[in-house]
Design an enzyme around this catalytic site. Structure first.
Site, PDB file in Angstrom:
ATOM      1  N   GLU A  40       0.827  -1.211   0.000  1.00 26.30           N
ATOM      2  CA  GLU A  40       0.000   0.000   0.000  1.00 26.30           C
ATOM      3  C   GLU A  40       0.863   1.263   0.000  1.00 26.30           C
ATOM      4  O   GLU A  40       0.545   2.239  -0.668  1.00 26.30           O
ATOM      5  CB  GLU A  40      -0.954   0.009   1.201  1.00 26.30           C
ATOM      6  N   TYR A 123      -6.063   6.006   5.352  1.00 29.67           N
ATOM      7  CA  TYR A 123      -6.165   5.117   4.194  1.00 29.67           C
ATOM      8  C   TYR A 123      -5.392   3.822   4.434  1.00 29.67           C
ATOM      9  O   TYR A 123      -5.925   2.719   4.292  1.00 29.67           O
ATOM     10  CB  TYR A 123      -5.654   5.797   2.907  1.00 29.67           C
ATOM     11  N   ASP A 141      -9.048   6.063  -0.985  1.00 30.84           N
ATOM     12  CA  ASP A 141      -8.000   6.776  -1.732  1.00 30.84           C
ATOM     13  C   ASP A 141      -8.626   7.416  -2.973  1.00 30.84           C
ATOM     14  O   ASP A 141      -9.860   7.436  -3.121  1.00 30.84           O
ATOM     15  CB  ASP A 141      -6.862   5.822  -2.103  1.00 30.84           C
TER      16      ASP A 141
END
Ligand code: SF4
Length: 349
Positions: A40, A123, A141
């Site tokens: 991520e 996030y 996002d």
């Protein structure tokens, strides 16, 4: 159908499509929190195709959080070279150290604790908790904001934090039991069928039956973003100094842009040849030959550097600079893209 009622059918429409269409990506091979987290962070700054190689190399070098916590700075930044946003990899290591030294080496499963780790925002915490631990926590996002703006035919600017908070709340209400798959399905839809900067493939979209912008014919006008502030430009003169088979580098300051990374020595402003020679003599260096000049630009989020570079041979190494062979630069020194482009250019001369 009301807005929320339509959103309630999102998981049922999206999950079967995701299972049938998901891309085979290295970070989907398992759901280990370290792997989800690393992928991520990488995906926040590069495309999926580019991230694959970085991800595999990083894990080969640092297969566990203990390895990450113990890694030396130069090796760490070298593994990140070319990805940019080096503060992210430093935070990755800081968080790994917290986990290893204070949390017994076990990745926390509680959302608030995950969120409190260095470099982990809403996030990333949502992505880790939902994908690795199957918790019903959204990860909102740009991809997800785009899908939600189109689904709801909403022209509010998606960079407004209130819009993000609203989308997060809406998603919280519709999260299914398969939380990890739902998070990834939303991301996948936003990265593929309902992708950025092009016409979405609505005919292939599993949720077009509930998509208001599809029904209204407004998909291509959404999402809306606030107007960007113009970028500041900075002029620089860069010195690529060679002494036989050695090249000069120096470390950037420990704080600020590209903190702690290597760079070719440089000064603010665009110097002409006489001024450049004066600068060298100020550093105590004596040039024997000027090979060439190069011009390059580099764009950061808020700044653009316009750079002129002098490529020179000097008589002796010195000048409070550090001198490396080309192989040492390639193997050990993390040279950010702003400077690496000169290095690449020299290779092709
Ligand atoms: Fe995006 Fe089109 Fe699907 Fe709507 S129907 S979510 S605009 S791809």
């Amino acid at each position: 159908m009301s807005e929320l009622a339509a959103l309630f059918s999102l998981p049922a429409l999206l999950l079967p499509w995701y299972e049938a269409n998901k891309r085979d990506l290295p970070w989907r091979a398992d759901r280990q929190p370290y792997h989800v987290w690393l992928s991520e962070i990488m995906l926040q700054q590069t495309r999926v195709e580019a991230a694959k190689g970085y991800y595999l190399r990083f894990l080969e070098a640092l297969p566990t959080m203990e390895d990450l916590a113990a890694c030396g700075e130069d090796r760490l930044t070298k593994l990140w070279e070319g990805l940019g946003y080096y503060s992210r990899v430093r935070n990755l290591q800081k968080a790994a150290r917290v986990i290893v030294q204070e949390l017994g080496g076990i990745f926390p499963t509680d959302y608030e604790t995950v969120l409190s780790l260095p470099g982990i925002g809403e996030y990333t915490a949502g992505a880790i908790c939902s994908i690795a631990f199957n918790q019903p926590v959204p990860a909102v996002d740009g991809n997800v904001l785009r899908v939600m703006a189109r689904l709801q035919n909403d022209a509010s600017p998606i960079d407004d934090p209130h819009v993000k908070a609203r989308v997060r709340q809406q998603l919280l209400e519709v999260y299914p039991e398969q939380a990890g798959s739902f998070t990834q399905a939303l991301m996948e839809l936003g990265a593929t069928v309902c992708g950025p900067n092009r016409r979405p493939d609505c005919a292939l979209c599993p949720v077009h039956s509930i998509c208001r912008s599809y029904q209204a014919g407004t998909c291509e006008r959404l999402p809306v973003k606030s107007p960007k502030k113009p970028r500041r430009t900075e002029e620089k003169t860069v010195f690529i100094l060679r002494c036989q088979d050695l090249y000069a580098l120096r470390k950037r300051p420990k704080t600020g842009l590209l903190a702690g990374l290597w760079e070719f020595p440089n000064v603010p402003g665009r110097l002409d040849t006489d001024q450049a020679l004066q600068q060298l003599s100020f550093w105590g260096l004596h040039p024997s030959e000027l090979f060439q000049t190069l011009n390059r630009s580099h764009i950061f989020t808020h700044i653009q550097w316009n750079m002129d570079a002098f490529v020179l041979e000097v008589r002796e190494p010195g000048g409070e600079l550090e001198w490396f062979t080309a192989a040492q630069i390639d193997e050990n020194a993390a040279l950010p893209t702003a400077f690496r482009q000169f290095w690449e250019a020299l290779r092709h001369v």
